[in-house]
Design an enzyme around this catalytic site. Structure first.
Site, mmCIF file in Angstrom:
data_model
loop_
_atom_site.group_PDB
_atom_site.id
_atom_site.type_symbol
_atom_site.label_atom_id
_atom_site.label_comp_id
_atom_site.label_asym_id
_atom_site.label_seq_id
_atom_site.Cartn_x
_atom_site.Cartn_y
_atom_site.Cartn_z
ATOM 1 N N TYR A 143 0.804 -1.405 -0.091
ATOM 2 C CA TYR A 143 0.168 0.020 0.061
ATOM 3 C C TYR A 143 0.837 1.182 -0.144
ATOM 4 O O TYR A 143 0.458 2.069 -0.338
ATOM 5 C CB TYR A 143 -0.997 0.073 1.118
ATOM 6 C CG TYR A 143 -2.066 -1.011 1.261
ATOM 7 C CD1 TYR A 143 -2.335 -1.763 0.129
ATOM 8 C CD2 TYR A 143 -2.810 -1.186 2.426
ATOM 9 C CE1 TYR A 143 -3.280 -2.556 0.012
ATOM 10 C CE2 TYR A 143 -3.822 -2.378 2.277
ATOM 11 C CZ TYR A 143 -4.076 -3.117 1.184
ATOM 12 O OH TYR A 143 -4.956 -3.820 1.222
ATOM 13 N N LYS A 194 3.669 -15.041 1.653
ATOM 14 C CA LYS A 194 3.770 -16.216 0.439
ATOM 15 C C LYS A 194 5.300 -16.181 -0.056
ATOM 16 O O LYS A 194 5.602 -15.778 -1.090
ATOM 17 C CB LYS A 194 2.905 -15.495 -0.664
ATOM 18 C CG LYS A 194 1.355 -15.418 -0.561
ATOM 19 C CD LYS A 194 0.556 -16.565 -1.063
ATOM 20 C CE LYS A 194 0.536 -16.857 -2.558
ATOM 21 N NZ LYS A 194 0.274 -18.243 -2.864
ATOM 22 N N ASP A 226 -2.726 -17.883 1.130
ATOM 23 C CA ASP A 226 -4.123 -18.581 0.626
ATOM 24 C C ASP A 226 -4.411 -19.512 1.553
ATOM 25 O O ASP A 226 -5.666 -20.017 1.814
ATOM 26 C CB ASP A 226 -3.692 -18.984 -0.750
ATOM 27 C CG ASP A 226 -2.257 -19.720 -0.948
ATOM 28 O OD1 ASP A 226 -1.436 -19.636 -0.004
ATOM 29 O OD2 ASP A 226 -2.083 -20.288 -2.059
ATOM 30 N N ASP A 250 -5.041 -7.043 5.862
ATOM 31 C CA ASP A 250 -6.440 -6.271 5.439
ATOM 32 C C ASP A 250 -7.436 -7.387 5.266
ATOM 33 O O ASP A 250 -8.682 -7.402 5.686
ATOM 34 C CB ASP A 250 -6.006 -5.454 4.283
ATOM 35 C CG ASP A 250 -7.101 -4.459 3.949
ATOM 36 O OD1 ASP A 250 -8.002 -4.138 4.874
ATOM 37 O OD2 ASP A 250 -6.940 -3.980 3.051
ATOM 38 N N ASP A 254 -10.636 -9.009 7.925
ATOM 39 C CA ASP A 254 -12.013 -8.991 7.614
ATOM 40 C C ASP A 254 -12.705 -9.980 7.791
ATOM 41 O O ASP A 254 -13.604 -10.324 8.073
ATOM 42 C CB ASP A 254 -11.956 -8.390 6.310
ATOM 43 C CG ASP A 254 -12.348 -6.629 6.526
ATOM 44 O OD1 ASP A 254 -11.751 -6.209 7.593
ATOM 45 O OD2 ASP A 254 -12.610 -5.859 5.695
#
Ligand code: NAD
Length: 370
Positions: A143, A194, A226, A250, A254
């Protein structure tokens, strides 16, 4: 009585002042019943500050936030300020706080009180008693990484690009928070990246592993992001603390939050670096929900996310785990007794008001402290 526990309260807009008001009642209760006093100042933020001072956060309030041990935040925003230019909107107040306090570690617990287990989209037995913590790196990663942008290629086609980037020190400081959280909880830390496809993930895994020896009481594991997403919905109770980067955090936080079923129940904390001489850490505690303009001023807001944010504040900024436990137990007992605000009431259950929920909590606290 003078107190060494300095607290800045920023109720903000919409339901913010309503839910923070219920925490203030608990603070008074602690003063009287547990002889814990706080040195509390209160300030304006967001739309309330725009109305009074023409800016979403004054320099004075910013300086106060840097000077206290912890900030308790309500919520900001609302239709009244939506047409202001982007840089003058209420949210800028919160972003400035996060940036200047350098709050790089975002703690999002996903806790399911048994009485609300049926509100989750997952099966009761998968989530009943769930208590996991997602720790998301908040100030680095894709980000913020450079270069970033949208360019036009010689062919005329446009290309959008961002850069995932982490330095060793950025990884180490958030990983250390993860290990320390695990020490205060059930001693398990799962680091998520990852590393199979991203160099930043390889470095992440190396750095986290390299400091594990400093925390012999914590069991460290690693998982690809994942797989972690799958495991969170397959068997969330396998986790204790998950530490991960900004982007994966993020999404995963959630996802984990929704296991709990309701926005009105979700607390959070954002922590900065520890001062090596004083051991003090900048910290801001806030519910995950916003200012809920649709119910603001109607006494309908669920104050429990704010109350649970305050419990986090006690645990992580003041090392008052026992008091945090009592507050969380009171929340559990109130819910267990079927007491509900409208957002968490099941069909047929009577919904009570924000202040009635506060009163029910105080009664429960009295019983637990007796
Ligand atoms: P929201 O979280 O305010 O509300 C979403 C829905 O959940 C609404 O129906 C609301 O009534 C309900 N809800 C939220 N909290 C509740 C509570 N404690 N008790 C009962 N019901 C609750 O999100 P939104 O509607 O997308 O945003 C409203 C405003 O809040 C916007 O201005 C937005 O920018 C702002 N916002 C602020 C923050 C923050 O302060 N950190 C976070 C998110 C949104």
């Amino acid at each position: 009585m003078a107190s060494n526990k300095k607290l800045l309260v920023l109720p903000g807009d919409g339901i913010g002042p309503e839910v923070v008001g219920e925490v203030r009642r608990i603070v008074d209760w602690m003063d009287q019943r547990r002889h814990v006093s706080f040195d509390i100042s209160e300030g304006l933020v967001g739309g309330a500050s725009i109305d009074a001072h023409g800016t979403p956060l004054t320099d004075e309030t910013m300086a106060e936030a840097m000077n206290v041990d912890a900030v308790l935040f309500g919520s900001i925003g609302g239709p009244k300020w939506e047409t202001l230019p982007f840089n003058s909107q209420p949210e800028r107040g919160l972003l400035r706080l996060r940036k200047e306090m350098d709050l790089f570690a975002n703690l999002r617990p996903a806790m399911v009180f048994d009485a609300l287990a049926d509100a989750s989209s997952l099966k009761h037995e998968l989530v009943a008693g769930l208590d996991i913590m997602i720790l998301r790196e908040l100030t680095g990663g894709v980000y913020f990484g450079e270069p970033r942008g949208i360019e036009t290629l010689p062919s005329g086609e446009r290309r959008g690009f961002n850069t995932q980037s982490y330095t060793e020190s950025e990884i180490e400081r958030v990983a250390r928070v993860g290990f320390e959280l695990a020490q205060k909880r059930n001693g398990k830390l799962c680091s998520v990246e990852k590393a199979n496809v991203m160099e930043s993930g390889v470095l992440w895994r190396e750095v986290v592993s390299s400091i594990a020896g400093d925390y012999p009481d914590v069991t460290l594991s690693h998982m690809y992001a994942d797989n972690c997403a799958m495991q969170i919905v397959r068997n969330p109770k396998q986790f204790d603390v998950i530490v991960t980067d900004n982007l994966f955090g993020d999404i995963l936080s959630d996802c984990a939050a929704m296991l709990t079923g309701s926005l009105g129940m979700l607390p959070s904390a954002s922590l900065g670096a520890e001062d090596p001489t004083t051991g003090r850490r900048m910290a801001l505690y806030e519910p995950v929900h916003g200012s809920a303009p649709d119910i603001a001023g109607q006494g309908k807001a669920n104050p429990l996310a704010e109350v649970l944010s305050f419990a986090m504040l006690l645990r992580y900024s003041f090392d008052m785990g026992e008091d945090a436990d009592i507050i969380e137990a009171a929340v559990g007992n109130v819910l267990g007794a079927g007491i509900r605000t409208a957002d968490i009431a099941a069909p047929g259950q009577t919904a009570i008001s924000t202040s009635e929920m506060g009163t029910a909590l105080l009664k429960e606290l009295d019983k637990l402290a007796a």
